[in-house]
Design an enzyme around this catalytic site. Structure first.
Site, PDB file in Angstrom:
ATOM      1  N   GLY A 208       0.859  -1.091   0.411  1.00 16.53           N
ATOM      2  CA  GLY A 208      -0.076   0.364   0.130  1.00 16.53           C
ATOM      3  C   GLY A 208       1.080   1.477   0.331  1.00 16.53           C
ATOM      4  O   GLY A 208       2.451   1.311  -0.396  1.00 16.53           O
ATOM      5  N   SER A 209       0.126   2.361   0.732  1.00 10.12           N
ATOM      6  CA  SER A 209       0.898   3.476   0.527  1.00 10.12           C
ATOM      7  C   SER A 209       2.386   3.441   1.530  1.00 10.12           C
ATOM      8  O   SER A 209       2.196   2.635   2.548  1.00 10.12           O
ATOM      9  CB  SER A 209       0.329   4.535   0.460  1.00 10.12           C
ATOM     10  OG  SER A 209      -1.015   4.758   2.219  1.00 10.12           O
TER      11      SER A 209
ATOM     12  N   GLU B 113       5.961  -3.541   0.600  1.00  9.02           N
ATOM     13  CA  GLU B 113       5.918  -2.632  -0.735  1.00  9.02           C
ATOM     14  C   GLU B 113       4.631  -1.657  -0.991  1.00  9.02           C
ATOM     15  O   GLU B 113       4.099  -1.681  -0.406  1.00  9.02           O
ATOM     16  CB  GLU B 113       5.092  -3.843  -1.180  1.00  9.02           C
ATOM     17  CG  GLU B 113       5.608  -4.915  -1.185  1.00  9.02           C
ATOM     18  CD  GLU B 113       7.165  -6.021  -1.659  1.00  9.02           C
ATOM     19  OE1 GLU B 113       7.286  -4.750  -2.828  1.00  9.02           O
ATOM     20  OE2 GLU B 113       7.537  -6.649  -1.318  1.00  9.02           O
ATOM     21  N   LEU B 114       5.703  -0.316  -0.835  1.00  6.65           N
ATOM     22  CA  LEU B 114       5.030   0.862  -0.747  1.00  6.65           C
ATOM     23  C   LEU B 114       5.036   1.609  -2.390  1.00  6.65           C
ATOM     24  O   LEU B 114       5.294   1.050  -3.187  1.00  6.65           O
ATOM     25  CB  LEU B 114       5.443   1.272   0.185  1.00  6.65           C
ATOM     26  CG  LEU B 114       5.998   0.793   1.408  1.00  6.65           C
ATOM     27  CD1 LEU B 114       6.595   1.657   2.690  1.00  6.65           C
ATOM     28  CD2 LEU B 114       4.388   0.332   2.032  1.00  6.65           C
TER      29      LEU B 114
HETATM   30  P1  NAD Z   1      -3.111   2.598   1.683  1.00  6.98           P
HETATM   31  O1  NAD Z   1      -2.053   2.279   2.341  1.00  6.98           O
HETATM   32  O2  NAD Z   1      -4.270   3.292   2.077  1.00  6.98           O
HETATM   33  O3  NAD Z   1      -4.016   0.605   1.384  1.00  6.98           O
HETATM   34  C1  NAD Z   1      -3.422   0.061   1.518  1.00  6.98           C
HETATM   35  C2  NAD Z   1      -4.191  -1.159   1.942  1.00  6.98           C
HETATM   36  O4  NAD Z   1      -4.095  -1.336   3.682  1.00  6.98           O
HETATM   37  C3  NAD Z   1      -5.968  -1.660   2.034  1.00  6.98           C
HETATM   38  O5  NAD Z   1      -6.136  -2.715   2.328  1.00  6.98           O
HETATM   39  C4  NAD Z   1      -6.401  -0.210   3.762  1.00  6.98           C
HETATM   40  O6  NAD Z   1      -7.461  -0.411   4.099  1.00  6.98           O
HETATM   41  C5  NAD Z   1      -5.007  -0.824   4.468  1.00  6.98           C
HETATM   42  N1  NAD Z   1      -4.821  -0.262   5.239  1.00  6.98           N
HETATM   43  C6  NAD Z   1      -4.627   1.223   5.484  1.00  6.98           C
HETATM   44  N2  NAD Z   1      -4.435   1.710   6.432  1.00  6.98           N
HETATM   45  C7  NAD Z   1      -4.423   0.790   7.820  1.00  6.98           C
HETATM   46  C8  NAD Z   1      -3.459   0.597   9.022  1.00  6.98           C
HETATM   47  N3  NAD Z   1      -3.629   2.018   9.864  1.00  6.98           N
HETATM   48  N4  NAD Z   1      -3.232  -0.115   9.424  1.00  6.98           N
HETATM   49  C9  NAD Z   1      -3.427  -1.629   8.157  1.00  6.98           C
HETATM   50  N5  NAD Z   1      -3.822  -1.315   7.513  1.00  6.98           N
HETATM   51  C10 NAD Z   1      -4.454   0.043   6.807  1.00  6.98           C
HETATM   52  O7  NAD Z   1      -3.271   2.475   0.275  1.00  6.98           O
HETATM   53  P2  NAD Z   1      -4.181   2.671  -1.382  1.00  6.98           P
HETATM   54  O8  NAD Z   1      -4.223   3.923  -1.419  1.00  6.98           O
HETATM   55  O9  NAD Z   1      -5.269   1.839  -1.225  1.00  6.98           O
HETATM   56  O10 NAD Z   1      -3.161   1.590  -2.394  1.00  6.98           O
HETATM   57  C11 NAD Z   1      -2.358   2.752  -3.587  1.00  6.98           C
HETATM   58  C12 NAD Z   1      -0.581   3.019  -2.824  1.00  6.98           C
HETATM   59  O11 NAD Z   1      -0.825   1.874  -2.563  1.00  6.98           O
HETATM   60  C13 NAD Z   1       0.171   3.313  -3.708  1.00  6.98           C
HETATM   61  O12 NAD Z   1       1.227   4.788  -3.318  1.00  6.98           O
HETATM   62  C14 NAD Z   1       0.647   2.213  -4.361  1.00  6.98           C
HETATM   63  O13 NAD Z   1       2.845   2.831  -4.513  1.00  6.98           O
HETATM   64  C15 NAD Z   1       1.005   1.312  -3.539  1.00  6.98           C
HETATM   65  N6  NAD Z   1       1.207  -0.024  -3.790  1.00  6.98           N
HETATM   66  C16 NAD Z   1       2.539  -0.234  -3.720  1.00  6.98           C
HETATM   67  C17 NAD Z   1       2.513  -1.679  -4.482  1.00  6.98           C
HETATM   68  C18 NAD Z   1       4.424  -2.238  -4.630  1.00  6.98           C
HETATM   69  O14 NAD Z   1       4.384  -3.702  -4.395  1.00  6.98           O
HETATM   70  N7  NAD Z   1       4.979  -1.376  -3.722  1.00  6.98           N
HETATM   71  C19 NAD Z   1       1.345  -2.748  -4.741  1.00  6.98           C
HETATM   72  C20 NAD Z   1       0.163  -1.803  -4.848  1.00  6.98           C
HETATM   73  C21 NAD Z   1      -0.029  -0.434  -4.509  1.00  6.98           C
END
Ligand code: NAD
Length: 528
Positions: free
Chosen positions: A243-244, A265-266
């Site tokens: 995620g982010s 993986e961010l």
């Molecule tokens: P996000 O971080 O908001 O959410 C990702 C996941 O984390 C979701 O399932 C969400 O519900 C969960 N989450 C959110 N807050 C949390 C917390 N406090 N504790 C635990 N879990 C929590 O990310 P997003 O905006 O939905 O996804 C896009 C981002 O993900 C982009 O920055 C992208 O570059 C990144 N991404 C990275 C990869 C990689 O392999 N490096 C792959 C896909 C996406």
């Protein structure tokens, strides 16, 4: 027929739907006992898709309890049975791809061919670990303190129950590339998919049961990450998060309080360098895939392109011309080259970055507009140039279909600009192969693709993948992608004499003999 560039045709929309009975069958697989529900919306149309139960904290605890019981049995299951299940899953993912493609598209809004990338990646992951598991897990012999007398074997014990938290953008492959490695290593998984994409995650566990994985081995819980995410981290033996960067930092802080490991993986702000001597037409075509697959909502997507002065104008005009012919759509047509953004907030960020860049003096080369006539949150593939450092999209991840072009004169200048970012996830270099490979080694990113945008590394499951700097820690794919879910254990067996020497020799004599022996070994054997 898809929309093409500026000239629009009425689409012969191949509608994608999921029957309510099927939705009910899938959502019943979520561990959720409370009364709270959440309705998901499809970015293809803006219409409701499913009413999804939300897990309570107690449901998450129950998921861990069931997973722990299943894991104990699974860890004792012979590796050959695990391999069989992985290979069967490979076949099942391919066989049932039609439904998987529908669900991925319905929940993420991406083009069908990009959804197929997920099917392919997931099948390849099953095959890779299915074939290599014994070799990766070992046990492996290591040299002992004394030859023959000491033997050491390195084992890999599963961590236990892995908390898997995945995003909406690649709901199938982001879950399976990590989750399959975790279960292959003998772990159970408690999976929290993003609230936008639960059905795809649920279809996975249905297929896993059919492939022969035990029923409680992979638990799915549903809810906001900010609510149940911390319950997962409080009870898992390891966290695997995609995620982010902002969320990743919070998760790392929480994991550190419990001293459990995590792989993160961010995000990224991934650069492409087009070298002098590059095939401009191929680089243009490569940019279309690298920057606009999944409407740019791909962690390894290219958002910055550095083009050598000698070919810059030809490249820019070629890209603009190609995008004018690009096929858009929000339907099941395999010829669509770009689908829609997933949500109003993704559209808002994209529009904000484009408007802000133009306000700061950037020039629009192509696109630049939302297109609600195609799908509610669709945004045209957009190319900017003359983007100043003060603009948001100069350094921040857009995670949308926006790419900025920069002109450079020396390769050192291009490499420095590519590396001038807190991120280090992916990069791409186009040009004569040898030269491009040399430049690739100078880039600080976990993956670098030569004459490709991202797929050469992403699609090679044997190649580890992950971020440097603020793009994360740990690697997925390859042996490293599996071994992060294990604890390394060395078992040493001592024979004949103790390590400290036999009792009939004094310590001094033993020390002297050992010294002579070590010097002799160093002189006369190549390996000691
Ligand atoms: P996000 O971080 O908001 O959410 C990702 C996941 O984390 C979701 O399932 C969400 O519900 C969960 N989450 C959110 N807050 C949390 C917390 N406090 N504790 C635990 N879990 C929590 O990310 P997003 O905006 O939905 O996804 C896009 C981002 O993900 C982009 O920055 C992208 O570059 C990144 N991404 C990275 C990869 C990689 O392999 N490096 C792959 C896909 C996406």
């Amino acid at each position: 027929m898809p929309f093409r560039g500026i000239v629009l045709f009425m689409p012969d929309v191949a509608q994608i739907t999921v029957a309510p009975a099927r939705t009910a069958e899938l959502t019943a697989l979520i561990r959720a006992t409370g009364t709270e529900t959440r309705t998901t919306v499809s970015p293809l149309t803006g219409a409701d898709v499913a009413t999804v139960p939300v897990s309570t904290d107690q449901d998450v605890l129950d998921a861990f309890a069931a997973a722990r019981v299943a894991q104990l049995d699974w860890a004792r299951t012979p590796v050959r049975r695990r391999k069989k299940a992985l290979l069967r899953l490979h076949d099942l993912v391919l066989k049932h791809q039609a439904e998987l493609l529908d669900l991925i598209q319905l929940e993420s809004g991406k083009a069908r061919s990009h959804a197929f990338d997920e099917v392919l990646h997931s099948a390849l992951t099953g095959r890779y670990y299915g074939r290599r598991l014994s070799r990766i897990l070992g046990p492996h012999r290591r040299s002992g303190v004394y030859p023959v007398i000491t033997s050491v074997r390195q084992h890999h014990q599963p961590k236990g129950v892995v908390g898997l938290i995945t995003p909406w953008n690649y709901p199938l492959s982001m879950a399976l590339v990590d989750g399959l490695a975790a279960v292959a290593a003998g772990n159970a998984v408690v999976h929290k998919p993003d609230s936008q994409s639960p059905l795809t995650a649920l279809a996975i566990i249905e297929l896993m049961h059919r492939a022969g994985f035990p029923k409680d081995l992979w638990q799915v819980v549903s809810g906001a990450g900010s609510v149940i995410g911390s319950v997962i981290i409080d009870h898992a033996d390891y966290i695997c998060f995609t995620g982010s960067t902002a969320t990743g930092k919070r998760i790392a802080a929480q994991c550190s309080q419990r001293l459990i490991g995590c792989s993160l993986e961010l995000g990224g702000k991934n650069p492409m360098i087009v070298l002098p001597g590059a095939d401009v037409e191929k680089a243009v075509e490569g940019t279309v895939t690298a920057a606009f697959s999944s409407a740019g909502q791909l962690c390894v997507s290219i958002e910055r392109v550095y083009v050598h002065d000698s070919i810059y104008d030809r490249y820019r005009d070629g890209l603009a011309g190609r995008l004018a012919q690009m096929a858009y759509g929000a339907n099941a047509d395999w010829e669509v080259e770009m689908g829609t953004l997933v949500s109003p907030s993704q559209l808002a960020t994209t529009q904000k970055h484009v408007a802000d860049a133009l306000d700061h003096g950037a020039t629009l080369v192509s696109g630049g507009h939302a297109r609600p006539d195609i799908a509610p949150w669709f945004h045209e593939p957009t190319v900017l140039e003359d983007v100043p450092e003060s603009a948001l999209c100069f350094a921040e991840e857009t995670f949308g279909p926006v790419v900025s072009l920069y002109r450079y004169r020396s390769i050192g200048e291009a490499v420095q600009a590519a590396n001038d970012t807190p991120y280090g996830l992916n990069a791409s270099v186009w040009g004569p192969s040898r030269r491009a490979r040399q430049v690739a080694t100078r880039i600080k990113a976990g993956t670098v693709n030569v004459n490709e945008g991202f797929a050469a590394t992403f699609g090679s499951i044997g190649a580890p993948m992950g971020g440097m700097k603020e793009s994360g820690t740990g690697r997925r794919q390859g042996a490293e992608g599996l071994l992060r879910f294990t604890e390394t254990q060395s078992i040493g067996v001592q024979r004949v004499i103790p390590v400290g020497g036999p009792s009939f020799l004094s310590k001094r004599t033993f020390g002297a003999l050992l010294t002579v022996g070590l010097i002799g070994l160093r002189r006369f054997t190549r390996r000691a």
